[in-house]
Motif scaffolding. Structure first.
Motif, PDB file in Angstrom:
ATOM      1  N   ALA A 109       0.827  -1.205   0.000  1.00 27.39           N
ATOM      2  CA  ALA A 109       0.000   0.000   0.000  1.00 27.39           C
ATOM      3  C   ALA A 109       0.864   1.259   0.000  1.00 27.39           C
ATOM      4  CB  ALA A 109      -0.943  -0.008   1.206  1.00 27.39           C
ATOM      5  N   ARG A 110       1.938   1.254   0.784  1.00 28.40           N
ATOM      6  CA  ARG A 110       2.824   2.416   0.811  1.00 28.40           C
ATOM      7  C   ARG A 110       3.546   2.586  -0.524  1.00 28.40           C
ATOM      8  NH1 ARG A 110       3.400   4.888   5.910  1.00 28.40           N
ATOM      9  NH2 ARG A 110       4.535   6.431   4.692  1.00 28.40           N
ATOM     10  N   GLN A 111       3.924   1.487  -1.150  1.00 27.33           N
ATOM     11  CA  GLN A 111       4.591   1.573  -2.448  1.00 27.33           C
ATOM     12  C   GLN A 111       3.653   2.089  -3.535  1.00 27.33           C
ATOM     13  OE1 GLN A 111       6.244  -2.309  -3.175  1.00 27.33           O
ATOM     14  NE2 GLN A 111       8.024  -1.961  -1.847  1.00 27.33           N
ATOM     15  N   LEU A 112       2.360   1.882  -3.352  1.00 29.82           N
ATOM     16  CA  LEU A 112       1.376   2.360  -4.326  1.00 29.82           C
ATOM     17  C   LEU A 112       0.904   3.780  -4.019  1.00 29.82           C
ATOM     18  CD1 LEU A 112      -0.750  -0.894  -4.758  1.00 29.82           C
ATOM     19  CD2 LEU A 112       0.838   0.103  -6.399  1.00 29.82           C
ATOM     20  N   GLY A 113       1.537   4.420  -3.051  1.00 29.51           N
ATOM     21  CA  GLY A 113       1.195   5.807  -2.745  1.00 29.51           C
ATOM     22  C   GLY A 113       0.378   6.017  -1.497  1.00 29.51           C
ATOM     23  N   GLY A 114       0.161   4.962  -0.716  1.00 28.61           N
ATOM     24  CA  GLY A 114      -0.621   5.096   0.498  1.00 28.61           C
ATOM     25  C   GLY A 114       0.114   5.854   1.581  1.00 28.61           C
ATOM     26  N   ASP A 115      -0.644   6.397   2.528  1.00 23.90           N
ATOM     27  CA  ASP A 115      -0.045   7.196   3.589  1.00 23.90           C
ATOM     28  C   ASP A 115      -0.444   6.730   4.983  1.00 23.90           C
ATOM     29  OD1 ASP A 115      -2.687   7.888   3.600  1.00 23.90           O
ATOM     30  OD2 ASP A 115      -2.382  10.028   3.267  1.00 23.90           O
ATOM     31  N   GLY A 116      -0.948   5.515   5.102  1.00 22.36           N
ATOM     32  CA  GLY A 116      -1.417   5.023   6.382  1.00 22.36           C
ATOM     33  C   GLY A 116      -0.305   4.482   7.262  1.00 22.36           C
ATOM     34  N   ALA A 117      -0.625   4.311   8.546  1.00 22.20           N
ATOM     35  CA  ALA A 117       0.321   3.752   9.510  1.00 22.20           C
ATOM     36  C   ALA A 117       0.286   2.227   9.446  1.00 22.20           C
ATOM     37  CB  ALA A 117      -0.009   4.241  10.914  1.00 22.20           C
ATOM     38  N   TRP A 118       1.413   1.602   9.831  1.00 24.08           N
ATOM     39  CA  TRP A 118       1.503   0.148   9.681  1.00 24.08           C
ATOM     40  C   TRP A 118       0.743  -0.604  10.765  1.00 24.08           C
ATOM     41  CZ3 TRP A 118       3.802  -3.480  12.935  1.00 24.08           C
ATOM     42  CH2 TRP A 118       4.511  -2.958  14.027  1.00 24.08           C
ATOM     43  N   GLN A 119       0.703  -0.077  11.992  1.00 23.82           N
ATOM     44  CA  GLN A 119       0.049  -0.822  13.063  1.00 23.82           C
ATOM     45  C   GLN A 119      -1.449  -1.023  12.822  1.00 23.82           C
ATOM     46  OE1 GLN A 119       1.046   0.519  17.008  1.00 23.82           O
ATOM     47  NE2 GLN A 119       3.194   0.834  16.506  1.00 23.82           N
ATOM     48  N   PRO A 120      -2.213   0.027  12.492  1.00 27.19           N
ATOM     49  CA  PRO A 120      -3.633  -0.211  12.202  1.00 27.19           C
ATOM     50  C   PRO A 120      -3.850  -1.122  11.001  1.00 27.19           C
ATOM     51  CG  PRO A 120      -3.212   2.120  12.585  1.00 27.19           C
ATOM     52  CD  PRO A 120      -1.881   1.459  12.458  1.00 27.19           C
ATOM     53  N   THR A 121      -3.034  -0.964   9.970  1.00 23.82           N
ATOM     54  CA  THR A 121      -3.208  -1.783   8.778  1.00 23.82           C
ATOM     55  C   THR A 121      -2.997  -3.258   9.081  1.00 23.82           C
ATOM     56  OG1 THR A 121      -2.428   0.045   7.385  1.00 23.82           O
ATOM     57  CG2 THR A 121      -2.447  -2.146   6.407  1.00 23.82           C
ATOM     58  N   VAL A 122      -1.930  -3.590   9.798  1.00 25.57           N
ATOM     59  CA  VAL A 122      -1.640  -4.987  10.118  1.00 25.57           C
ATOM     60  C   VAL A 122      -2.700  -5.550  11.057  1.00 25.57           C
ATOM     61  CG1 VAL A 122       0.018  -6.548  11.188  1.00 25.57           C
ATOM     62  CG2 VAL A 122       0.829  -4.679   9.745  1.00 25.57           C
ATOM     63  N   GLY A 123      -3.050  -4.810  12.097  1.00 27.03           N
ATOM     64  CA  GLY A 123      -4.040  -5.296  13.046  1.00 27.03           C
ATOM     65  C   GLY A 123      -5.405  -5.506  12.424  1.00 27.03           C
ATOM     66  N   LEU A 124      -5.855  -4.556  11.623  1.00 27.65           N
ATOM     67  CA  LEU A 124      -7.156  -4.691  10.981  1.00 27.65           C
ATOM     68  C   LEU A 124      -7.155  -5.819   9.959  1.00 27.65           C
ATOM     69  CD1 LEU A 124      -8.081  -0.918  10.498  1.00 27.65           C
ATOM     70  CD2 LEU A 124      -9.175  -2.549  12.053  1.00 27.65           C
ATOM     71  N   SER A 125      -6.051  -6.014   9.272  1.00 26.46           N
ATOM     72  CA  SER A 125      -5.982  -7.109   8.299  1.00 26.46           C
ATOM     73  C   SER A 125      -6.074  -8.463   9.001  1.00 26.46           C
ATOM     74  CB  SER A 125      -4.704  -7.017   7.471  1.00 26.46           C
ATOM     75  OG  SER A 125      -3.564  -7.323   8.262  1.00 26.46           O
ATOM     76  N   MET A 126      -5.495  -8.577  10.185  1.00 25.80           N
ATOM     77  CA  MET A 126      -5.602  -9.824  10.947  1.00 25.80           C
ATOM     78  C   MET A 126      -7.044 -10.082  11.364  1.00 25.80           C
ATOM     79  SD  MET A 126      -2.151  -9.443  13.294  1.00 25.80           S
ATOM     80  CE  MET A 126      -2.428 -10.984  14.194  1.00 25.80           C
ATOM     81  N   LEU A 127      -7.724  -9.029  11.780  1.00 18.88           N
ATOM     82  CA  LEU A 127      -9.125  -9.183  12.175  1.00 18.88           C
ATOM     83  C   LEU A 127      -9.993  -9.567  10.988  1.00 18.88           C
ATOM     84  CD1 LEU A 127      -9.535  -6.194  14.650  1.00 18.88           C
ATOM     85  CD2 LEU A 127      -9.596  -8.628  15.210  1.00 18.88           C
ATOM     86  N   ILE A 128      -9.753  -8.937   9.840  1.00 14.67           N
ATOM     87  CA  ILE A 128     -10.523  -9.276   8.645  1.00 14.67           C
ATOM     88  C   ILE A 128     -10.303 -10.736   8.270  1.00 14.67           C
ATOM     89  CG2 ILE A 128     -10.748  -8.836   6.170  1.00 14.67           C
ATOM     90  CD1 ILE A 128     -10.060  -5.897   6.780  1.00 14.67           C
ATOM     91  N   MET A 129      -9.054 -11.188   8.302  1.00 13.22           N
ATOM     92  CA  MET A 129      -8.728 -12.564   7.966  1.00 13.22           C
ATOM     93  C   MET A 129      -9.486 -13.547   8.844  1.00 13.22           C
ATOM     94  SD  MET A 129      -5.022 -14.482   8.285  1.00 13.22           S
ATOM     95  CE  MET A 129      -5.128 -14.474  10.092  1.00 13.22           C
ATOM     96  N   SER A 130      -9.513 -13.272  10.136  1.00 11.77           N
ATOM     97  CA  SER A 130     -10.142 -14.205  11.077  1.00 11.77           C
ATOM     98  C   SER A 130     -11.660 -14.138  11.035  1.00 11.77           C
ATOM     99  CB  SER A 130      -9.648 -13.909  12.498  1.00 11.77           C
ATOM    100  OG  SER A 130      -8.243 -13.981  12.579  1.00 11.77           O
ATOM    101  N   LEU A 131     -12.209 -12.931  11.030  1.00 10.24           N
ATOM    102  CA  LEU A 131     -13.662 -12.771  11.119  1.00 10.24           C
ATOM    103  C   LEU A 131     -14.366 -13.252   9.859  1.00 10.24           C
ATOM    104  CD1 LEU A 131     -13.931  -9.271  12.848  1.00 10.24           C
ATOM    105  CD2 LEU A 131     -14.278 -11.515  13.882  1.00 10.24           C
ATOM    106  N   THR A 132     -13.781 -12.999   8.696  1.00 10.20           N
ATOM    107  CA  THR A 132     -14.473 -13.392   7.472  1.00 10.20           C
ATOM    108  C   THR A 132     -14.494 -14.900   7.283  1.00 10.20           C
ATOM    109  OG1 THR A 132     -12.409 -13.031   6.228  1.00 10.20           O
ATOM    110  CG2 THR A 132     -14.022 -11.240   6.242  1.00 10.20           C
ATOM    111  N   ASP A 133     -13.515 -15.613   7.829  1.00 10.29           N
ATOM    112  CA  ASP A 133     -13.500 -17.064   7.666  1.00 10.29           C
ATOM    113  C   ASP A 133     -14.280 -17.784   8.757  1.00 10.29           C
ATOM    114  OD1 ASP A 133     -12.515 -19.283   6.051  1.00 10.29           O
ATOM    115  OD2 ASP A 133     -11.335 -19.848   7.812  1.00 10.29           O
TER     116      ASP A 133
END
Length: 200
Positions: A109-133
């Motif tokens: 995301a950062r390489q594509l021009g994103g400006d977000g912080a890494w901690q929220p991105t990683v944490g939310l991605s883990m939650l999405i992975m677990s909750l959707t399955d």
């Protein structure tokens, strides 16, 4: 010939700042990802969610092994002394895997021009992975991973995960949806091969 500089003219044409709310507790966070994902991801884009992310992913990992038919048979036929470490190691493995995949998504995301912080991105991605399955895993625990309904749920929840990943990265990094989807592509491919295809 005559012009007057308007110090507020440029600002008036700019978009207003994006409102980011206070940190959500774990209950509204988990329910918000399912029921109000856009608002939840926007509100939590600057807040780390390590506690819920690590706990939910670990618990998901503990149960995930029972969603694979062969692994479940091996665990159930083994002694309790050997089963507990095996299940715990699986939970830890899912946590580590979620951390790595989330970090990859953030980096892309950062390489594509994103400006977000890494901690929220990683944490939310883990939650999405677990909750959707979770729906697929719930049925797989009772019907087995090769059941037709479980397979259909697996593909539907994978598509839902793709939509949530795209939305989360877009909100967290201020990216349009094609770039947000591209940043999530490796994580989605990994989930497809490791979790969905592993039960088909």
């Amino acid at each position: 010939m005559f012009s007057v500089d308007d110090p507020y003219g440029q600002a008036a044409h700019q978009a207003p700042p994006v409102p980011v709310g206070p940190r959500l507790g774990w209950k509204p966070l988990l329910s918000g990802i399912v029921l109000r994902p856009a608002d939840t991801f926007l509100q939590m884009r600057d807040h780390a969610v390590w506690g819920p992310a690590l706990i939910v992913t670990f618990l998901y990992g503990l149960l995930a092994i029972f969603g694979f038919d062969q692994a479940r048979e091996e665990v159930l036929n083994a002694t309790l002394a050997s089963t507990i470490p095996y299940v715990l190691m699986t939970g830890v493995g899912f946590v580590l895997g979620g951390l790595i995949l989330g970090a990859v998504t953030h980096t892309l995301a950062r390489q594509l021009g994103g400006d977000g912080a890494w901690q929220p991105t990683v944490g939310l991605s883990m939650l999405i992975m677990s909750l959707t399955d979770a729906p697929r895993l719930l049925f797989a625990l009772f019907l087995g991973g090769e059941n037709g309904l479980v397979q259909i749920l697996g593909w539907l929840t994978w598509l839902a995960a793709g939509a949530l990943f795209t939305l989360m990265v877009g909100r967290s990094h201020d990216l349009p949806w094609p770039k947000a989807l591209g940043a999530s592509a490796i994580q989605l491919a990994a989930l497809l091969s490791l979790i969905k295809l592993g039960t088909l």
